[in-house]
Design a protein around this motif. Sequence first.
Motif, PDB file in Angstrom:
ATOM      1  N   VAL A 130       6.026  11.225  -8.745  1.00 35.95           N
ATOM      2  CA  VAL A 130       6.616  12.599  -8.972  1.00 35.95           C
ATOM      3  C   VAL A 130       5.750  13.657  -8.229  1.00 35.95           C
ATOM      4  O   VAL A 130       6.437  14.798  -8.129  1.00 35.95           O
ATOM      5  CB  VAL A 130       6.981  12.984 -10.419  1.00 35.95           C
ATOM      6  N   TRP A 131       4.358  13.497  -8.265  1.00 40.65           N
ATOM      7  CA  TRP A 131       3.821  14.487  -7.419  1.00 40.65           C
ATOM      8  C   TRP A 131       2.614  13.676  -6.604  1.00 40.65           C
ATOM      9  O   TRP A 131       2.026  13.004  -6.941  1.00 40.65           O
ATOM     10  CB  TRP A 131       3.165  15.345  -8.598  1.00 40.65           C
ATOM     11  N   SER A 132       2.342  14.228  -5.395  1.00 41.02           N
ATOM     12  CA  SER A 132       1.644  13.533  -4.596  1.00 41.02           C
ATOM     13  C   SER A 132       0.442  14.561  -3.937  1.00 41.02           C
ATOM     14  O   SER A 132      -0.062  14.378  -2.872  1.00 41.02           O
ATOM     15  CB  SER A 132       2.157  12.768  -3.546  1.00 41.02           C
ATOM     16  N   GLY A 133       0.328  15.715  -4.327  1.00 34.76           N
ATOM     17  CA  GLY A 133      -0.632  16.494  -4.093  1.00 34.76           C
ATOM     18  C   GLY A 133      -0.501  17.413  -2.550  1.00 34.76           C
ATOM     19  O   GLY A 133      -1.200  17.562  -1.852  1.00 34.76           O
ATOM     20  N   GLY A 134       0.837  17.130  -2.198  1.00 36.33           N
ATOM     21  CA  GLY A 134       1.134  17.886  -0.900  1.00 36.33           C
ATOM     22  C   GLY A 134       1.359  17.048   0.197  1.00 36.33           C
ATOM     23  O   GLY A 134       1.558  17.082   1.419  1.00 36.33           O
ATOM     24  N   VAL A 135       0.908  15.576  -0.137  1.00 36.63           N
ATOM     25  CA  VAL A 135       0.957  14.424   0.893  1.00 36.63           C
ATOM     26  C   VAL A 135       2.246  14.073   1.159  1.00 36.63           C
ATOM     27  O   VAL A 135       2.956  13.564  -0.031  1.00 36.63           O
ATOM     28  CB  VAL A 135      -0.171  13.529   0.604  1.00 36.63           C
ATOM     29  N   VAL A 136       2.916  13.803   2.475  1.00 36.94           N
ATOM     30  CA  VAL A 136       3.933  13.277   2.433  1.00 36.94           C
ATOM     31  C   VAL A 136       4.127  11.561   2.413  1.00 36.94           C
ATOM     32  O   VAL A 136       3.328  11.029   3.086  1.00 36.94           O
ATOM     33  CB  VAL A 136       4.751  13.817   4.007  1.00 36.94           C
ATOM     34  N   ASP A 137       5.059  11.200   1.648  1.00 36.12           N
ATOM     35  CA  ASP A 137       5.041   9.709   1.500  1.00 36.12           C
ATOM     36  C   ASP A 137       6.511   9.373   2.122  1.00 36.12           C
ATOM     37  O   ASP A 137       7.591   9.500   1.336  1.00 36.12           O
ATOM     38  CB  ASP A 137       5.086   8.953  -0.008  1.00 36.12           C
ATOM     39  N   ARG A 138       6.744   9.069   3.424  1.00 31.72           N
ATOM     40  CA  ARG A 138       7.958   8.606   4.010  1.00 31.72           C
ATOM     41  C   ARG A 138       8.434   7.331   3.769  1.00 31.72           C
ATOM     42  O   ARG A 138       9.699   7.060   3.887  1.00 31.72           O
ATOM     43  CB  ARG A 138       7.986   8.769   5.558  1.00 31.72           C
ATOM     44  N   ASN A 139       7.512   6.387   3.144  1.00 34.76           N
ATOM     45  CA  ASN A 139       8.063   4.823   2.723  1.00 34.76           C
ATOM     46  C   ASN A 139       8.190   5.081   1.029  1.00 34.76           C
ATOM     47  O   ASN A 139       7.367   4.279   0.482  1.00 34.76           O
ATOM     48  CB  ASN A 139       6.961   3.968   3.064  1.00 34.76           C
ATOM     49  N   ARG A 140       9.272   5.465   0.699  1.00 36.00           N
ATOM     50  CA  ARG A 140       9.452   5.492  -0.809  1.00 36.00           C
ATOM     51  C   ARG A 140       9.895   4.341  -1.521  1.00 36.00           C
ATOM     52  O   ARG A 140      10.020   4.083  -2.566  1.00 36.00           O
ATOM     53  CB  ARG A 140      10.463   6.602  -1.034  1.00 36.00           C
ATOM     54  N   GLY A 141      10.030   3.234  -0.757  1.00 37.64           N
ATOM     55  CA  GLY A 141      10.578   2.166  -1.373  1.00 37.64           C
ATOM     56  C   GLY A 141       9.461   1.415  -2.043  1.00 37.64           C
ATOM     57  O   GLY A 141       9.753   0.627  -2.974  1.00 37.64           O
ATOM     58  N   ASN A 142       8.323   1.333  -1.730  1.00 39.26           N
ATOM     59  CA  ASN A 142       7.220   0.884  -2.369  1.00 39.26           C
ATOM     60  C   ASN A 142       6.512   1.627  -3.412  1.00 39.26           C
ATOM     61  O   ASN A 142       5.741   1.088  -4.261  1.00 39.26           O
ATOM     62  CB  ASN A 142       6.048   0.115  -1.518  1.00 39.26           C
ATOM     63  N   ASP A 143       6.715   2.971  -3.784  1.00 40.65           N
ATOM     64  CA  ASP A 143       6.307   3.544  -4.833  1.00 40.65           C
ATOM     65  C   ASP A 143       7.284   3.809  -5.798  1.00 40.65           C
ATOM     66  O   ASP A 143       6.989   4.512  -6.867  1.00 40.65           O
ATOM     67  CB  ASP A 143       5.780   4.964  -4.443  1.00 40.65           C
ATOM     68  N   GLN A 144       8.357   3.202  -5.956  1.00 36.06           N
ATOM     69  CA  GLN A 144       9.560   3.222  -6.858  1.00 36.06           C
ATOM     70  C   GLN A 144       9.915   1.829  -7.271  1.00 36.06           C
ATOM     71  O   GLN A 144      10.188   1.012  -6.438  1.00 36.06           O
ATOM     72  CB  GLN A 144      10.626   3.929  -6.405  1.00 36.06           C
ATOM     73  N   GLN A 145       9.567   1.376  -8.443  1.00 35.36           N
ATOM     74  CA  GLN A 145       9.759   0.235  -8.943  1.00 35.36           C
ATOM     75  C   GLN A 145      10.756   0.181 -10.312  1.00 35.36           C
ATOM     76  O   GLN A 145      10.668   1.142 -10.911  1.00 35.36           O
ATOM     77  CB  GLN A 145       8.551  -0.589  -9.336  1.00 35.36           C
ATOM     78  N   ARG A 146      11.559  -0.917 -10.648  1.00 35.96           N
ATOM     79  CA  ARG A 146      12.203  -1.022 -11.610  1.00 35.96           C
ATOM     80  C   ARG A 146      11.940  -2.529 -12.109  1.00 35.96           C
ATOM     81  O   ARG A 146      12.235  -3.508 -11.201  1.00 35.96           O
ATOM     82  CB  ARG A 146      13.625  -0.827 -11.213  1.00 35.96           C
ATOM     83  N   VAL A 147      11.537  -2.414 -13.399  1.00 28.58           N
ATOM     84  CA  VAL A 147      11.176  -3.852 -13.896  1.00 28.58           C
ATOM     85  C   VAL A 147      12.040  -4.132 -15.137  1.00 28.58           C
ATOM     86  O   VAL A 147      11.899  -3.408 -16.221  1.00 28.58           O
ATOM     87  CB  VAL A 147       9.767  -4.071 -13.965  1.00 28.58           C
TER      88      VAL A 147
END
Length: 158
Positions: A130-147
């Motif tokens: 939800v927050w990455s300190g101003g760094v851009v993460d263009r690959n959101r697929g691996n930082d969002q998980q559903r288990v």
Amino acid sequence: MRVWVRGVVAGAVVASGVVGAGGLAGADSGGPEADLAYHGSVSLDRGRIDLRVTPLNHGPSAVADATVRLTWSAPLAARQQLPDGCARLGARVVVCRTGALTADGVGEQIGLRVRLQGTPSEVLLEIGTVWSGGVVDRNRGNDQQRVLVLDTGDAYYF
């Protein structure tokens, strides 16, 4: 994505209450780019959740700090003892700070044990930055998980 894997029990997670200060993960600010990911295990046994999450940064830039949100489909019990770096945000949400993540580095494991209200037979855990300190993460697929976690006491890996 739902992950159903049975195995050995392991459990814990840590987080930060610093949400919204800096920039949303994935916001295209034109700043440095990183690729955050989370791997770990979670188990459910008679209303008790045992969670371990390890943050990773696939680079190319370092991340000074980030915040991961952990959301359960069932409400948490009223009283929880959370580790340092974690804070409760409502009935079903806990946030934890990742700490600094070097480029192509592995962060400190976050360990969390929480209790749910009642004893549901299953619970869905959603994990995401939800927050990455101003760094851009263009690959959101691996930082969002559903288990999906069944009340078996077995560990489910993600």
